[in-house]
Design an enzyme around this catalytic site. Structure first.
Site, short mmCIF file in Angstrom:
data_model
loop_
_atom_site.label_atom_id
_atom_site.label_comp_id
_atom_site.label_asym_id
_atom_site.label_seq_id
_atom_site.Cartn_x
_atom_site.Cartn_y
_atom_site.Cartn_z
N HIS A 54 4.95 28.85 -4.73
CA HIS A 54 4.79 27.85 -3.66
C HIS A 54 5.40 28.39 -2.38
O HIS A 54 6.04 29.43 -2.38
CB HIS A 54 5.36 26.49 -4.05
CG HIS A 54 6.85 26.44 -4.25
ND1 HIS A 54 7.51 27.15 -5.22
CD2 HIS A 54 7.82 25.74 -3.60
CE1 HIS A 54 8.81 26.89 -5.15
NE2 HIS A 54 9.02 26.04 -4.17
N HIS A 56 7.84 27.57 -0.25
CA HIS A 56 9.21 27.43 0.24
C HIS A 56 9.86 28.79 0.46
O HIS A 56 9.69 29.72 -0.33
CB HIS A 56 10.05 26.59 -0.72
CG HIS A 56 9.74 25.12 -0.64
ND1 HIS A 56 10.01 24.24 -1.66
CD2 HIS A 56 9.17 24.39 0.35
CE1 HIS A 56 9.62 23.02 -1.30
NE2 HIS A 56 9.10 23.09 -0.09
N ASP A 58 12.78 29.95 0.07
CA ASP A 58 13.64 30.55 -0.95
C ASP A 58 12.81 31.21 -2.07
O ASP A 58 13.38 31.83 -2.97
CB ASP A 58 14.65 29.53 -1.52
CG ASP A 58 13.98 28.33 -2.17
OD1 ASP A 58 13.04 27.77 -1.59
OD2 ASP A 58 14.43 27.95 -3.28
N HIS A 59 11.48 31.11 -1.99
CA HIS A 59 10.60 31.77 -2.97
C HIS A 59 9.75 32.88 -2.36
O HIS A 59 9.32 33.78 -3.07
CB HIS A 59 9.70 30.73 -3.65
CG HIS A 59 10.51 29.72 -4.40
ND1 HIS A 59 10.71 29.76 -5.75
CD2 HIS A 59 11.27 28.69 -3.94
CE1 HIS A 59 11.53 28.78 -6.11
NE2 HIS A 59 11.88 28.11 -5.02
N HIS A 113 6.06 19.04 -6.66
CA HIS A 113 7.13 19.52 -5.79
C HIS A 113 6.56 19.86 -4.41
O HIS A 113 7.08 19.44 -3.38
CB HIS A 113 7.78 20.74 -6.44
CG HIS A 113 8.83 21.42 -5.62
ND1 HIS A 113 10.02 20.81 -5.28
CD2 HIS A 113 8.88 22.66 -5.08
CE1 HIS A 113 10.75 21.66 -4.56
NE2 HIS A 113 10.08 22.79 -4.43
N ASP A 130 9.32 25.83 -8.82
CA ASP A 130 10.19 24.65 -8.75
C ASP A 130 9.50 23.41 -9.31
O ASP A 130 9.94 22.29 -9.05
CB ASP A 130 10.60 24.36 -7.30
CG ASP A 130 11.57 25.40 -6.76
OD1 ASP A 130 12.00 26.28 -7.53
OD2 ASP A 130 11.89 25.31 -5.56
N HIS A 169 14.92 28.43 -10.43
CA HIS A 169 16.35 28.29 -10.11
C HIS A 169 17.21 28.19 -11.36
O HIS A 169 16.74 27.73 -12.41
CB HIS A 169 16.59 27.00 -9.30
CG HIS A 169 16.09 27.03 -7.89
ND1 HIS A 169 16.86 27.40 -6.83
CD2 HIS A 169 14.87 26.73 -7.39
CE1 HIS A 169 16.15 27.32 -5.71
NE2 HIS A 169 14.92 26.92 -6.02
FE FE Z 1 13.27 26.59 -4.62
ZN ZN Z 2 10.78 24.78 -3.72
#
Ligand code: FE
Ligand code: ZN
Length: 256
Positions: A54, A56, A58-59, A113, A130, A169
């Protein structure tokens, strides 16, 4: 397939994947480039593709830098994430199958999400980002409880018990604390919580889990549990549908 777990940022995981005998790897969810590039260099590998679960940061935050280091890098994500995943050049739909560096994966569109969330299932493993965590699920930032219900309990639930679940995570211990709160008499939850505490105290990762473990411990895949339903009953208005129960469990987790 060989999988190297690569911790990124505070508690994210990227995964470096390699077909037997190959020197060209694939990475799932490179939240940052540097730790991934370090793993590749240590194993003498080039990078051929990024599988993004996805959009985001942080990915996918490391994607641009990895594309600079490895020209021609394939960057795959859901079609609806066009414009949201840096360097994305392949646009996937539910049910597609992709072959990256000799590894074949089925693409599952699993909104909840985010609206463009996908899982990659193949080689006895599924990468869930996530959407499905070990013993939990992601917050509903873009999707609805109905979408998350279908993603977890219809699409991902169709995968076999023994498939290895690699999530985005390291949230497992905290998720199990919430699971125990909802289902205090679920022995699978207390057993797994002890195992995870033990692993974490030794500095080991709690991932991967298996889908069988998720069916046994994950509140968001245990909507049919009477004990779980009782725990959230007070926040349910007349609607006691599976979707309403999942929504109530998610709302309770947001406040836990
Ligand atoms: Fe994340
Ligand atoms: Zn995420």
């Amino acid at each position: 397939m060989h999988v190297t777990i690569v911790p990124c940022l505070k508690d994210n995981y990227a995964y470096v994947l390699l077909a037997p005998g190959s020197k060209r790897a694939v990475v799932v969810d490179p939240g940052e480039a540097e730790p991934v590039a370090r793993v590749l260099a240590a194993q003498g590998l080039a990078l051929g593709a990024v599988l993004a679960t996805h959009h985001h940061a942080d990915h996918v935050g490391g994607t641009r830098e990895l594309a600079r280091i490895f020209p021609g890098l394939r960057v795959l994500g859901h079609a609806s994430d066009r414009g949201r995943i840096p360097e994305q050049n392949e646009f996937l739909e539910h049910g597609a199958s992709v072959i990256v560096e000799g590894l074949e994966f089925d693409v599952l569109h699993i909104p909840g999400h985010t609206l463009g969330a996908v899982a990659y299932a193949g080689q006895g493993a599924v990468f869930t980002g996530d959407t499905l965590f070990a013993a939990g699920c992601g917050r509903l930032f873009e999707g609805t409880p109905a979408q998350m219900y279908e993603s977890l309990n219809v699409k991902l639930a169709a995968l076999p018990d023994e498939i290895l679940v690699y999530c985005g995570h390291e949230y497992t211990a905290e998720n199990l604390r919430f699971a125990a709160h909802l289902e205090p008499s679920n022995a699978a939850v207390s057993t797994k919580a002890a195992q995870v505490a033990d692993k974490r105290s030794r500095g080991e990762f709690s991932v991967p889990s298996t889908l069988a473990e998720e069916r046994a411990t994950n509140p968001f895949m245990r909507i049919g549990s009477l004990e779980l339903q009782k725990s959230v009953a007070s926040s349910l208005s007349g609607d006691r549908s599976p979707t309403a129960i999942l929504g109530a469990v998610r709302a309770a987790k947001d406040k836990f």
